[in-house]
Structure formats: structure tokens, C-alpha cells
Design an enzyme around this catalytic site. Structure first.
Site, PDB file in Angstrom:
ATOM      1  N   LYS A   9      -9.436   1.385  -2.682  1.00  0.00           N
ATOM      2  CA  LYS A   9      -9.660   0.879  -1.324  1.00  0.00           C
ATOM      3  C   LYS A   9     -11.046   1.286  -0.825  1.00  0.00           C
ATOM      4  CE  LYS A   9      -7.389   1.058   3.243  1.00  0.00           C
ATOM      5  NZ  LYS A   9      -6.236   1.644   3.974  1.00  0.00           N
ATOM      6  N   CYS A  52      -4.948  -3.148   2.785  1.00  0.00           N
ATOM      7  CA  CYS A  52      -4.713  -2.860   4.201  1.00  0.00           C
ATOM      8  C   CYS A  52      -5.946  -3.034   5.089  1.00  0.00           C
ATOM      9  CB  CYS A  52      -4.099  -1.466   4.340  1.00  0.00           C
ATOM     10  SG  CYS A  52      -3.232  -1.194   5.908  1.00  0.00           S
ATOM     11  N   GLU A  73       0.851  -1.183   0.000  1.00  0.00           N
ATOM     12  CA  GLU A  73       0.000   0.000   0.000  1.00  0.00           C
ATOM     13  C   GLU A  73       0.894   1.241   0.000  1.00  0.00           C
ATOM     14  OE1 GLU A  73      -3.734   1.818   2.525  1.00  0.00           O
ATOM     15  OE2 GLU A  73      -2.172   0.785   3.647  1.00  0.00           O
TER      16      GLU A  73
END
Length: 290
Positions: A117, A158, A45
Site C-alpha cells: 500500500k 483502501c 484489506e
């Protein structure tokens, strides 16, 4: 090696505030991974840069077509003939907002898939550590599954790791390789990183590749490192057991995912159910069969 077996690599980085310097590190580490035979290579990330200051972010990040890390990765994928998965980098959207975006580049350098994300890291941890990702980034709204080397790759970034329904949905869509590029904080990584990654692999009978940021970064944050590759039975088959920049490589055999799902067919066995909370109308939840 049998048909469909390939080598995957996770790149561990310590991205600073300069996209240009991080791009140089990216090239070195990806070349090292390709030299070890990896044909699918994942970076962490925020490969491009980790920048906490709002004004510095605004000055550094740009659109996908102008981003130096994306253009560098595109040339590298084409030169090495690999699938290069930029775990994420900050991309300026057309509406002026930032996306925390993953990009999968094919062996010809073309973009095969992108994923923004979905879950924003808005948390208040011990010792005064607090994060509000939603203040800087616009969340995505779509899960993504795409095919590479005979495997089907599901995307996450994440904090998405803490939302098992995302991975279940991707597994039901055929994903047998799940990705979790991350910049996990040291505090949360020490507590939860290994167990959550192994759980996602076990729950879904899928490989998990998780390239991580590690160490003390220029903007003052500290990340956990410990990049992992986990097999569909939940075994750790590669780990960078530290927070230094590194490359880990492991073999991916999609047949092992199929074998795990045959032994424990929980994707097929799931049922719809209601929740009886003692009052009011019970919400109906969807299981895998829906």
C-alpha cells in the site's frame, strides 16, 4: 460465455485479532465463492488481522514465508484452481518494518504479484476518530499491474482509493480490472465509498472489485462493509449491502472495458497542461498522453 469472460468474487470479512481464526473464516468464504463459479476471488484489506495495539501487532505479524494466512491462502488457491487475491495483510519486512501487503496467488498456489500500500491513512476525522497508519507501516513505492484470465489487474488498497492518479497510471499500463480491498471506517464509508469506487471505474473505463471489512471488530474499530463490484460504465453489478461477512459474485467481461473506452476515450484525449496559480513559475503536469 464469450472468450475472456470470468466470474469475480469479493469476500466481506470481519477480521479479528487472531490470524488463525481469520484464516478459518477465509477458507469458508473462499470455498463459498469458488462454489459459485468465481475464478478470481478477492479478500479485504487486513484479511490476516486487525490489531490496533502496537505490542500485539509486533507479537502477531511475521514474514511472508511464515504467515499462516498466506500459507492457508496458497494451499486454497492451489486446491481450488483459482486466482486468490489477499487484499492485504501485515507482513514483516526484512528491515523489521511492517508492510500493508496485497498478494495475488495463482491457481498453482504460486505468488504472481505483491503490492505494498502506497498511501498511508493518516487522518483526523470528526468525533475524535484519528488514525496514523504511517506509525505502523512502511509505504510502498510501486504501482503493480498483472494479468489474470485475459484481464489486466491493477492493485490498490483502501486509502489509495482517494488518489486517482494511481488508478489512471494503472489504466494507462493496460489495467481493465482495478482492485480496492479495504477496511474503510464507517464514518468515511457512509460519506464516500460508493461515489469514489464508481468514479474510479468511470474515469478509467475499468471494472472495480472492492472487498471490504465490515462491522465492529475485536480491536474496537468499526468498518463500513458494502463490498462492491462496479462495471466500466460505473454501474454497481454486485453489492453486499450491509456489514456482515458475505460473498458477492459478478461476471467480468474485459470487452466491456474496451467498449467503454471507445465510447469515451478520455485516456487517449488527455493533454499535458500547466497550472497558472498567479505567481511564480507554473508547474507542468502530465496528462495521459505523456
Amino acid at each position: 460465455m464469450t472468450m475472456g469472460v470470468f466470474k469475480a468474487a469479493a469476500i466481506q470479512m470481519r477480521s479479528g485479532e487472531s490470524l488463525e481464526r481469520n484464516a478459518i473464516d477465509l477458507v469458508r468464504l473462499v470455498r463459498e465463492a469458488a462454489g459459485q463459479g468465481a475464478t478470481y476471488i478477492q479478500t479485504p484489506e487486513m484479511t490476516g488481522a486487525l490489531i490496533r495495539d502496537k505490542d500485539a501487532r509486533a507479537a502477531s505479524f511475521t514474514s511472508e514465508d511464515k504467515d499462516v494466512v498466506v500459507s492457508t491462502a496458497r494451499r486454497l488457491a492451489s486446491e481450488l484452481g483459482i486466482f486468490l487475491h489477499i487484499g492485504s495483510t501485515a507482513i514483516l519486512r526484512a528491515d523489521g518494518k511492517l508492510a500493508n501487503r496485497a498478494l495475488l496467488l495463482g491457481p498453482d498456489g504460486a505468488t504472481l504479484a505483491t503490492y505494498d500500500k502506497i498511501h498511508m491513512f493518516d487522518v483526523d476525522l470528526d468525533n475524535g476518530e484519528s488514525w496514523r497508519e504511517s506509525a505502523a507501516y512502511e509505504p510502498g513505492t510501486e504501482a503493480v499491474v498483472t494479468e489474470i484470465d485475459g484481464a489486466k489487474l491493477g492493485f490498490a488498497v483502501c486509502y489509495d482509493l482517494r488518489f486517482p492518479q494511481l488508478f489512471r497510471a494503472e489504466a494507462l499500463a493496460g489495467a481493465d480490472l482495478l482492485s480496492v480491498p479495504a477496511a474503510f471506517t464507517r464514518q468515511t464509508g457512509e460519506a464516500h465509498w460508493h461515489v469514489l469506487l464508481r468514479a474510479r471505474a468511470i474515469e478509467n473505463g475499468a471494472y472495480v472489485v472492492a472487498a471490504a471489512q465490515g462491522g465492529l471488530h475485536e480491536d474496537g474499530r468499526e468498518t463500513y462493509g458494502h463490498s462492491l463490484i462496479v462495471d466500466p460504465w460505473g454501474r454497481i453489478i454486485a453489492e453486499a449491502a450491509h456489514d456482515e461477512p458475505a460473498v458477492i459474485v459478478a461476471e467480468i467481461d474485459p470487452a466491456q472495458s474496451l467498449a467503454a473506452r471507445r465510447k469515451i476515450p478520455n485516456l487517449k484525449n488527455a493533454r499535458d497542461f500547466a497550472v497558472n496559480a498567479g505567481s511564480g513559475e507554473a508547474p507542468r503536469l502530465r496528462g495521459a498522453a505523456s
